[in-house]
Motif scaffolding. Structure first.
Motif, PDB file in Angstrom:
ATOM      1  N   ALA A 113       0.816  -1.214   0.000  1.00 23.23           N
ATOM      2  CA  ALA A 113       0.000   0.000   0.000  1.00 23.23           C
ATOM      3  C   ALA A 113       0.850   1.263   0.000  1.00 23.23           C
ATOM      4  N   HIS A 114       1.947   1.282   0.806  1.00 21.92           N
ATOM      5  CA  HIS A 114       2.765   2.502   0.876  1.00 21.92           C
ATOM      6  C   HIS A 114       3.454   2.787  -0.460  1.00 21.92           C
TER       7      HIS A 114
ATOM      8  N   ARG B  38       2.284   1.856  -3.460  1.00 27.88           N
ATOM      9  CA  ARG B  38       1.230   2.287  -4.379  1.00 27.88           C
ATOM     10  C   ARG B  38       0.904   3.762  -4.162  1.00 27.88           C
ATOM     11  N   THR B  39       0.790   4.177  -2.901  1.00 29.39           N
ATOM     12  CA  THR B  39       0.486   5.570  -2.593  1.00 29.39           C
ATOM     13  C   THR B  39       1.574   6.498  -3.120  1.00 29.39           C
ATOM     14  N   ARG B  40       2.845   6.106  -2.929  1.00 33.79           N
ATOM     15  CA  ARG B  40       3.963   6.941  -3.421  1.00 33.79           C
ATOM     16  C   ARG B  40       3.927   7.068  -4.935  1.00 33.79           C
TER      17      ARG B  40
ATOM     18  N   VAL C  34       1.336   6.677  -7.024  1.00 29.92           N
ATOM     19  CA  VAL C  34       0.166   7.457  -7.457  1.00 29.92           C
ATOM     20  C   VAL C  34       0.417   8.940  -7.207  1.00 29.92           C
ATOM     21  N   THR C  35       0.991   9.276  -6.058  1.00 28.47           N
ATOM     22  CA  THR C  35       1.272  10.672  -5.729  1.00 28.47           C
ATOM     23  C   THR C  35       2.292  11.252  -6.710  1.00 28.47           C
TER      24      THR C  35
END
Ligand SMILES: [Zn+2]
Length: 84
Positions: free
Chosen positions: A61-62, A64-66, A68-69
């Motif tokens: 998850a971490h 993926r978040t990075r 996408v950001t």
């Protein structure tokens, strides 16, 4: 089709990427040539093993978040002038 040509196309065939007259010639050769048949069977076993061992796993998850950001920030930046 000769053995050398068949062997260069074995992984394409095993992966279902040959087609048309090339695939027909490939199949005809392999049915008549035990050496190439053995090579094909080995290639199919290798591909099956790779498919079994290399299944897709979801990204953490971490991460993926990075990603996408980062993609969102890049898409907001103006395009550089390629002629400049
Ligand atoms: Zn052959």
């Amino acid at each position: 089709m000769h053995c050398r040509r068949v062997r260069s196309a074995i992984f394409l065939f095993a992966d279902g990427q040959l087609g048309g007259t090339v695939e027909i010639a490939f199949r005809a050769h392999v049915e008549a040539c035990p050496h190439c048949l053995r090579e094909l069977e080995a290639a199919e076993r290798l591909l099956a093993l790779l498919r079994a061992r290399c299944r897709r796993a979801p990204a953490p998850a971490h991460l993926r978040t990075r990603v996408v950001t980062l993609l969102a920030s890049v898409s907001r930046q103006p395009l550089e002038d390629e002629n400049g």
